[in-house]
Scaffold this motif. Structure first.
Motif, PDB file in Angstrom:
ATOM      1  N   MET A  47      33.290  15.602  27.670  1.00 12.74           N
ATOM      2  CA  MET A  47      33.086  15.702  26.228  1.00 12.74           C
ATOM      3  C   MET A  47      33.711  14.516  25.503  1.00 12.74           C
ATOM      4  O   MET A  47      34.911  14.516  25.193  1.00 12.74           O
ATOM      5  CB  MET A  47      33.691  17.022  25.726  1.00 12.74           C
ATOM      6  N   PRO A  48      32.924  13.461  25.244  1.00 16.80           N
ATOM      7  CA  PRO A  48      33.461  12.317  24.501  1.00 16.80           C
ATOM      8  C   PRO A  48      33.651  12.649  23.029  1.00 16.80           C
ATOM      9  O   PRO A  48      32.841  13.357  22.425  1.00 16.80           O
ATOM     10  CB  PRO A  48      32.395  11.235  24.705  1.00 16.80           C
ATOM     11  N   HIS A  49      34.730  12.145  22.481  1.00 14.44           N
ATOM     12  CA  HIS A  49      35.012  12.253  21.054  1.00 14.44           C
ATOM     13  C   HIS A  49      35.102  10.822  20.539  1.00 14.44           C
ATOM     14  O   HIS A  49      35.998  10.063  20.951  1.00 14.44           O
ATOM     15  CB  HIS A  49      36.319  13.011  20.812  1.00 14.44           C
ATOM     16  N   SER A  50      34.187  10.439  19.655  1.00 10.01           N
ATOM     17  CA  SER A  50      33.987   9.028  19.357  1.00 10.01           C
ATOM     18  C   SER A  50      33.933   8.743  17.861  1.00 10.01           C
ATOM     19  O   SER A  50      33.613   9.622  17.052  1.00 10.01           O
ATOM     20  CB  SER A  50      32.677   8.543  20.006  1.00 10.01           C
ATOM     21  N   LEU A  51      34.221   7.484  17.528  1.00  7.86           N
ATOM     22  CA  LEU A  51      34.100   6.999  16.156  1.00  7.86           C
ATOM     23  C   LEU A  51      33.055   5.901  16.117  1.00  7.86           C
ATOM     24  O   LEU A  51      33.056   4.989  16.955  1.00  7.86           O
ATOM     25  CB  LEU A  51      35.446   6.475  15.650  1.00  7.86           C
ATOM     26  N   MET A  52      32.154   5.991  15.139  1.00  4.07           N
ATOM     27  CA  MET A  52      31.078   5.021  14.973  1.00  4.07           C
ATOM     28  C   MET A  52      31.285   4.217  13.696  1.00  4.07           C
ATOM     29  O   MET A  52      31.671   4.763  12.660  1.00  4.07           O
ATOM     30  CB  MET A  52      29.726   5.738  14.887  1.00  4.07           C
ATOM     31  N   ASP A  53      31.009   2.935  13.782  1.00  8.50           N
ATOM     32  CA  ASP A  53      30.932   2.070  12.611  1.00  8.50           C
ATOM     33  C   ASP A  53      29.469   1.661  12.506  1.00  8.50           C
ATOM     34  O   ASP A  53      29.034   0.722  13.178  1.00  8.50           O
ATOM     35  CB  ASP A  53      31.835   0.851  12.769  1.00  8.50           C
ATOM     36  N   GLY A  54      28.709   2.389  11.717  1.00 11.74           N
ATOM     37  CA  GLY A  54      27.263   2.191  11.709  1.00 11.74           C
ATOM     38  C   GLY A  54      26.680   2.637  13.037  1.00 11.74           C
ATOM     39  O   GLY A  54      26.894   3.768  13.471  1.00 11.74           O
ATOM     40  N   ASP A  55      25.954   1.738  13.707  1.00  9.21           N
ATOM     41  CA  ASP A  55      25.361   2.056  15.006  1.00  9.21           C
ATOM     42  C   ASP A  55      26.263   1.660  16.164  1.00  9.21           C
ATOM     43  O   ASP A  55      25.877   1.813  17.325  1.00  9.21           O
ATOM     44  CB  ASP A  55      24.014   1.331  15.164  1.00  9.21           C
ATOM     45  N   ARG A  56      27.442   1.158  15.869  1.00  9.72           N
ATOM     46  CA  ARG A  56      28.350   0.692  16.923  1.00  9.72           C
ATOM     47  C   ARG A  56      29.466   1.701  17.164  1.00  9.72           C
ATOM     48  O   ARG A  56      30.121   2.147  16.214  1.00  9.72           O
ATOM     49  CB  ARG A  56      28.968  -0.652  16.546  1.00  9.72           C
ATOM     50  N   MET A  57      29.691   2.043  18.414  1.00  4.45           N
ATOM     51  CA  MET A  57      30.829   2.894  18.749  1.00  4.45           C
ATOM     52  C   MET A  57      32.056   2.005  18.868  1.00  4.45           C
ATOM     53  O   MET A  57      32.050   1.001  19.584  1.00  4.45           O
ATOM     54  CB  MET A  57      30.595   3.644  20.068  1.00  4.45           C
ATOM     55  N   VAL A  58      33.136   2.382  18.158  1.00  2.87           N
ATOM     56  CA  VAL A  58      34.303   1.506  18.112  1.00  2.87           C
ATOM     57  C   VAL A  58      35.533   2.119  18.779  1.00  2.87           C
ATOM     58  O   VAL A  58      36.509   1.414  19.049  1.00  2.87           O
ATOM     59  CB  VAL A  58      34.633   1.113  16.656  1.00  2.87           C
TER      60      VAL A  58
END
Length: 296
Positions: A47-58
């Motif tokens: 289960m990934p928990h991720s932050l996106m900046d627009g279409d880019r995962m940062v």
């Protein structure tokens, strides 16, 4: 974190999965796409928990549901892995935000939370309440009994699987799924086994024992990762089968019967075990070891 979008449970979202793969390639040099396409990524297990900046995962921090059977007792842990932040976005607290979110999400759903960190983060993870634990490995010299060596050569011993077919792969993972408890601490995670062994490298099979073994032999030492069978198999039978090609064995698991084995502290460069939860104190107290194939 208002400038970033938080996303999770996106296994089948092509855009987010591609972004995760890109960040993983940039950070660690691999990605999850073949693992996903081969059907090993189960959404309730990885289960990934991720932050996106627009279409880019940062930034990303993943939670892995890990089930172990320890001396017959089922334990459900969360292993944190794939902790990464894109270079241009570091030092903004993104990793801290996601780690705290993962801990808060799962701390009441499991028996403990753990991760493996490199030497550069020894002082980082304790800020979240993690403690450092020792691990232990078991090793012994193999008996060079001529009768055992003779028997192992003439009793359909272990044969390395070369150029596996899809049928071989299906059969192997069927055994992984239905394996019985044959050691003191066994992992129940088909997805991770698929991540490491879809290509079936370093896998042996014995028709006589109807058992698979994951192992390498280097410098006359058998490095035994695990053995997989649908019935009870004595570890001594497996070791006897390798007595003609190895002088010693190092186990990457905890044997159910520790007698005859030397035990020593496990030390691997840039791989320190951190944990949260009283139950995980048992790893050091009972001289246990998380197999390398269980590292997410």
């Amino acid at each position: 974190m208002e400038k970033y979008s938080y996303v999770t449970k996106y296994k089948d979202n092509d855009l987010f999965r591609a972004a995760l793969n890109q960040l993983t390639r940039d950070t660690f040099g691999f990605d999850f796409e073949s693992w996903y396409q081969n059907g090993y990524w189960k959404e309730d297990m990885y289960m990934p928990h991720s932050l996106m900046d627009g279409d880019r995962m940062v930034a990303n921090v993943s939670a892995n549901r890990m089930t172990f059977v320890i001396d017959g007792e089922i334990k459900n842990y969360i292993q944190i892995g794939t902790v990464m932040t894109a270079k241009e976005y570091r030092n903004q607290g993104l990793g801290r935000y996601l780690i705290e979110k993962v801990i808060a999400t799962y701390k009441n759903q499991c028996d403990g939370i753990y991760l493996f960190g490199n030497d550069s983060v020894i002082s980082y993870y304790p800020k979240f309440g993690f403690q450092v634990s020792k691990e232990y490995i078991y090793k012994k010299h193999l008996i060079k009994d001529e009768m055992i060596k003779k028997l192992s050569k003439n009793s359909e011993g272990f044969v390395k699987i070369l150029n596996p077919s899809n049928e071989d792969r299906v059969r192997f993972f069927e055994y992984v799924k239905d394996a019985v408890l044959n050691d003191g601490m066994i992992m129940r995670n088909l997805g991770l086994m698929g991540f490491y062994y879809h290509e079936m490298e370093d896998i042996y099979y014995s028709k006589r024992l109807d058992t698979y073994v994951v192992a390498t032999i280097e410098d006359n030492t058998l490095n035994l990762s695990c053995f997989i069978a649908k019935r009870k198999v004595e570890l001594s039978e497996i070791l006897d089968s390798f007595a003609d090609v190895a002088e010693a064995v190092i186990l990457d698991f905890v044997p159910s019967d520790k007698s005859g084995f030397e035990v020593e502290e496990f030390k691997e460069e840039d791989c320190t075990l951190f944990y949260i939860g009283e139950d995980l104190q048992r790893i050091e107290r009972e001289q246990l070891h998380f197999p390398l194939l269980s590292h997410a």
